[in-house]
Design a protein around this motif. Structure first.
Motif, PDB file in Angstrom:
ATOM      1  N   PRO A   1      50.027  36.657  33.816  1.00 42.38           N
ATOM      2  CA  PRO A   1      50.846  36.451  32.613  1.00 42.38           C
ATOM      3  C   PRO A   1      50.767  35.034  32.059  1.00 42.38           C
ATOM      4  O   PRO A   1      50.811  34.839  30.856  1.00 42.38           O
ATOM      5  N   TRP A   2      50.670  34.033  32.946  1.00 41.52           N
ATOM      6  CA  TRP A   2      50.655  32.640  32.481  1.00 41.52           C
ATOM      7  C   TRP A   2      49.339  31.950  32.792  1.00 41.52           C
ATOM      8  O   TRP A   2      48.871  31.100  32.039  1.00 41.52           O
ATOM      9  N   ALA A   3      48.745  32.281  33.930  1.00 45.72           N
ATOM     10  CA  ALA A   3      47.460  31.693  34.317  1.00 45.72           C
ATOM     11  C   ALA A   3      46.609  32.787  34.954  1.00 45.72           C
ATOM     12  O   ALA A   3      47.136  33.749  35.511  1.00 45.72           O
ATOM     13  N   MET A   4      45.308  32.648  34.838  1.00 46.63           N
ATOM     14  CA  MET A   4      44.415  33.681  35.369  1.00 46.63           C
ATOM     15  C   MET A   4      44.556  33.801  36.885  1.00 46.63           C
ATOM     16  O   MET A   4      44.536  32.789  37.591  1.00 46.63           O
ATOM     17  N   ASP A   5      44.708  35.011  37.365  1.00 45.43           N
ATOM     18  CA  ASP A   5      44.782  35.273  38.800  1.00 45.43           C
ATOM     19  C   ASP A   5      43.350  35.506  39.297  1.00 45.43           C
ATOM     20  O   ASP A   5      42.863  36.640  39.352  1.00 45.43           O
ATOM     21  N   GLU A   6      42.675  34.411  39.644  1.00 45.66           N
ATOM     22  CA  GLU A   6      41.264  34.484  40.022  1.00 45.66           C
ATOM     23  C   GLU A   6      41.053  35.356  41.262  1.00 45.66           C
ATOM     24  O   GLU A   6      40.072  36.091  41.357  1.00 45.66           O
ATOM     25  N   VAL A   7      41.983  35.278  42.215  1.00 45.20           N
ATOM     26  CA  VAL A   7      41.829  36.038  43.466  1.00 45.20           C
ATOM     27  C   VAL A   7      41.892  37.533  43.183  1.00 45.20           C
ATOM     28  O   VAL A   7      41.037  38.306  43.636  1.00 45.20           O
ATOM     29  N   GLN A   8      42.902  37.958  42.418  1.00 44.18           N
ATOM     30  CA  GLN A   8      43.044  39.379  42.128  1.00 44.18           C
ATOM     31  C   GLN A   8      41.865  39.904  41.313  1.00 44.18           C
ATOM     32  O   GLN A   8      41.373  41.014  41.550  1.00 44.18           O
ATOM     33  N   MET A   9      41.383  39.106  40.378  1.00 44.87           N
ATOM     34  CA  MET A   9      40.240  39.528  39.568  1.00 44.87           C
ATOM     35  C   MET A   9      38.986  39.664  40.429  1.00 44.87           C
ATOM     36  O   MET A   9      38.207  40.602  40.266  1.00 44.87           O
ATOM     37  N   GLU A  10      38.807  38.731  41.362  1.00 52.72           N
ATOM     38  CA  GLU A  10      37.637  38.804  42.235  1.00 52.72           C
ATOM     39  C   GLU A  10      37.705  40.025  43.142  1.00 52.72           C
ATOM     40  O   GLU A  10      36.702  40.712  43.348  1.00 52.72           O
ATOM     41  N   VAL A  11      38.897  40.316  43.675  1.00 51.41           N
ATOM     42  CA  VAL A  11      39.057  41.490  44.539  1.00 51.41           C
ATOM     43  C   VAL A  11      38.766  42.772  43.763  1.00 51.41           C
ATOM     44  O   VAL A  11      38.058  43.664  44.244  1.00 51.41           O
ATOM     45  N   ARG A  12      39.318  42.870  42.542  1.00 47.64           N
ATOM     46  CA  ARG A  12      39.076  44.073  41.730  1.00 47.64           C
ATOM     47  C   ARG A  12      37.611  44.207  41.362  1.00 47.64           C
ATOM     48  O   ARG A  12      37.061  45.305  41.322  1.00 47.64           O
ATOM     49  N   ALA A  13      36.964  43.072  41.092  1.00 46.41           N
ATOM     50  CA  ALA A  13      35.540  43.099  40.747  1.00 46.41           C
ATOM     51  C   ALA A  13      34.717  43.622  41.923  1.00 46.41           C
ATOM     52  O   ALA A  13      33.863  44.503  41.757  1.00 46.41           O
ATOM     53  N   TRP A  14      34.975  43.101  43.121  1.00 47.35           N
ATOM     54  CA  TRP A  14      34.249  43.546  44.314  1.00 47.35           C
ATOM     55  C   TRP A  14      34.509  45.021  44.590  1.00 47.35           C
ATOM     56  O   TRP A  14      33.590  45.788  44.914  1.00 47.35           O
ATOM     57  N   THR A  15      35.773  45.446  44.447  1.00 47.27           N
ATOM     58  CA  THR A  15      36.123  46.837  44.722  1.00 47.27           C
ATOM     59  C   THR A  15      35.359  47.780  43.799  1.00 47.27           C
ATOM     60  O   THR A  15      34.776  48.775  44.250  1.00 47.27           O
ATOM     61  N   LEU A  16      35.364  47.466  42.505  1.00 50.50           N
ATOM     62  CA  LEU A  16      34.685  48.331  41.534  1.00 50.50           C
ATOM     63  C   LEU A  16      33.178  48.349  41.772  1.00 50.50           C
ATOM     64  O   LEU A  16      32.555  49.417  41.774  1.00 50.50           O
ATOM     65  N   LEU A  17      32.594  47.202  42.001  1.00 49.18           N
ATOM     66  CA  LEU A  17      31.147  47.136  42.209  1.00 49.18           C
ATOM     67  C   LEU A  17      30.732  47.861  43.492  1.00 49.18           C
ATOM     68  O   LEU A  17      29.667  48.481  43.556  1.00 49.18           O
ATOM     69  N   GLN A  18      31.589  47.799  44.518  1.00 49.47           N
ATOM     70  CA  GLN A  18      31.290  48.527  45.751  1.00 49.47           C
ATOM     71  C   GLN A  18      31.402  50.034  45.543  1.00 49.47           C
ATOM     72  O   GLN A  18      30.604  50.804  46.087  1.00 49.47           O
ATOM     73  N   GLU A  19      32.374  50.477  44.733  1.00 53.02           N
ATOM     74  CA  GLU A  19      32.495  51.901  44.418  1.00 53.02           C
ATOM     75  C   GLU A  19      31.241  52.412  43.707  1.00 53.02           C
ATOM     76  O   GLU A  19      30.827  53.549  43.896  1.00 53.02           O
ATOM     77  N   LEU A  20      30.657  51.546  42.910  1.00 47.93           N
ATOM     78  CA  LEU A  20      29.445  51.911  42.168  1.00 47.93           C
ATOM     79  C   LEU A  20      28.175  51.637  42.978  1.00 47.93           C
ATOM     80  O   LEU A  20      27.077  51.893  42.483  1.00 47.93           O
ATOM     81  N   ALA A  21      28.346  51.133  44.208  1.00 52.04           N
ATOM     82  CA  ALA A  21      27.201  50.764  45.066  1.00 52.04           C
ATOM     83  C   ALA A  21      26.245  49.842  44.315  1.00 52.04           C
ATOM     84  O   ALA A  21      25.029  49.992  44.394  1.00 52.04           O
ATOM     85  N   ALA A  22      26.830  48.888  43.570  1.00 56.67           N
ATOM     86  CA  ALA A  22      26.024  47.979  42.755  1.00 56.67           C
ATOM     87  C   ALA A  22      25.355  46.921  43.619  1.00 56.67           C
ATOM     88  O   ALA A  22      25.943  46.420  44.581  1.00 56.67           O
ATOM     89  N   ARG A  23      24.135  46.572  43.250  1.00 55.07           N
ATOM     90  CA  ARG A  23      23.385  45.557  43.994  1.00 55.07           C
ATOM     91  C   ARG A  23      23.549  44.197  43.330  1.00 55.07           C
ATOM     92  O   ARG A  23      22.633  43.651  42.723  1.00 55.07           O
ATOM     93  N   ILE A  24      24.759  43.672  43.439  1.00 59.67           N
ATOM     94  CA  ILE A  24      25.054  42.342  42.897  1.00 59.67           C
ATOM     95  C   ILE A  24      25.232  41.400  44.082  1.00 59.67           C
ATOM     96  O   ILE A  24      26.084  41.640  44.944  1.00 59.67           O
ATOM     97  N   PRO A  25      24.429  40.328  44.174  1.00 57.90           N
ATOM     98  CA  PRO A  25      24.503  39.450  45.354  1.00 57.90           C
ATOM     99  C   PRO A  25      25.861  38.778  45.525  1.00 57.90           C
ATOM    100  O   PRO A  25      26.351  38.626  46.644  1.00 57.90           O
ATOM    101  N   SER A  26      26.479  38.365  44.420  1.00 55.32           N
ATOM    102  CA  SER A  26      27.781  37.701  44.486  1.00 55.32           C
ATOM    103  C   SER A  26      28.465  37.826  43.139  1.00 55.32           C
ATOM    104  O   SER A  26      27.815  37.709  42.089  1.00 55.32           O
TER     105      SER A  26
END
Length: 273
Positions: A118-143
């Motif tokens: 709401p006030w500042a970007m939650d970098e940790v939550q965004m990173e967790v959601r990004a990893w979760t989604l990419l893993q669900e898609l079995a994406a080959r993203i190194p980082s």
């Protein structure tokens, strides 16, 4: 935005177009287009240059408004008057240029314009959601902290598709997702399309590559000169598809097939003799 919160049942009709037309002054780009898309299926939209594919995609993306016909989403008549409205109704589009910021990392690109916090970007939550989604898609993203500039073409396409999935759309439109990709990267993107379908999304795939289309599509809708020109399956012969796209039954594909049949007949006759 009010995105759809409940996923449609597998096989449910989520998009229905009837008699959709689009005119630009005296030029008719689309005329009397019918199209159905169900949950958990890939519908390929194919046609020659000028067939109306791009115009139809822009109509569904809310960029152009149709001049005739009706559009229904989940059985409800809708008006797609802006791209934002299309997103609200669960229609996401990944255009050919991908619209990624090469200087930003994967997380920043995924959440660009829809950052968490709401006030500042939650970098940790965004990173967790990004990893979760990419893993669900079995994406080959190194980082997920890798700059997009350092990713391959197939990996960039994966990031663009994953970004559209964050909005939990019912339908994803992919405009030439394998254009200019190598063999391995093309296979990676086609696998990703199958995983998106397995998640229950409806996928509209626009492509010139018939082999890619036949590899993943449940149905193939052919447009010719702005009109429907047949609905086919992946089992349809290459010759029939080319004839529907070009409007000509006599072409290099049909001649090659005819020569092959004649050669087989000749070989059979020689074996009999």
């Amino acid at each position: 935005m009010n995105h759809p919160t409940t996923a449609p049942a597998p096989g449910a009709l989520i998009l229905r177009l009837r008699g959709v037309g689009k005119k630009f002054g005296a030029v008719t780009a689309l005329e009397d287009i019918d199209l159905d898309v169900h949950a958990g299926e890939v519908v390929a939209l194919v046609g020659d240059n000028g067939a109306g594919k791009s115009t139809l995609v822009k109509v569904l993306a809310g960029v152009h408004q149709p001049t005739s016909g009706t559009i229904e989403v989940s059985g409800n008549p809708v008006t797609l008057d802006t791209p934002g409205r299309a997103l609200e109704l669960g229609i996401a589009t990944v255009f050919q240029d991908l619209a990624l910021c090469e200087n930003l990392d994967v997380v920043a690109n995924l959440f660009l314009g829809q950052e968490i916090g709401p006030w500042a970007m939650d970098e940790v939550q965004m990173e967790v959601r990004a990893w979760t989604l990419l893993q669900e898609l079995a994406a080959r993203i190194p980082s997920v902290r890798e700059p997009v500039a350092s990713l391959s073409g197939g990996q960039r396409q994966t990031v663009a598709i994953a970004r559209s999935l964050l909005l939990e759309p019912q339908i994803i439109m992919l405009d030439e997702p394998t254009a200019a990709l190598g063999v391995a990267q093309t296979a990676e993107v086609l696998n990703l399309i199958e995983r998106v379908r397995a998640r229950g999304h409806g996928v509209i795939l626009i492509s010139h590559n018939m082999e890619d289309v036949r590899a993943v599509a449940n149905r193939i809708v052919v447009l010719r000169l702005g009109r429907n020109n047949g609905v086919f399956t992946a089992d349809t012969s290459h010759q029939e598809l080319v004839a529907a796209i070009t409007g000509a039954s006599e072409n290099s594909v049909s001649r090659r097939a005819a020569r092959k049949r004649e050669d087989m007949k000749r070989e059979d006759m020689e074996q009999i003799q």
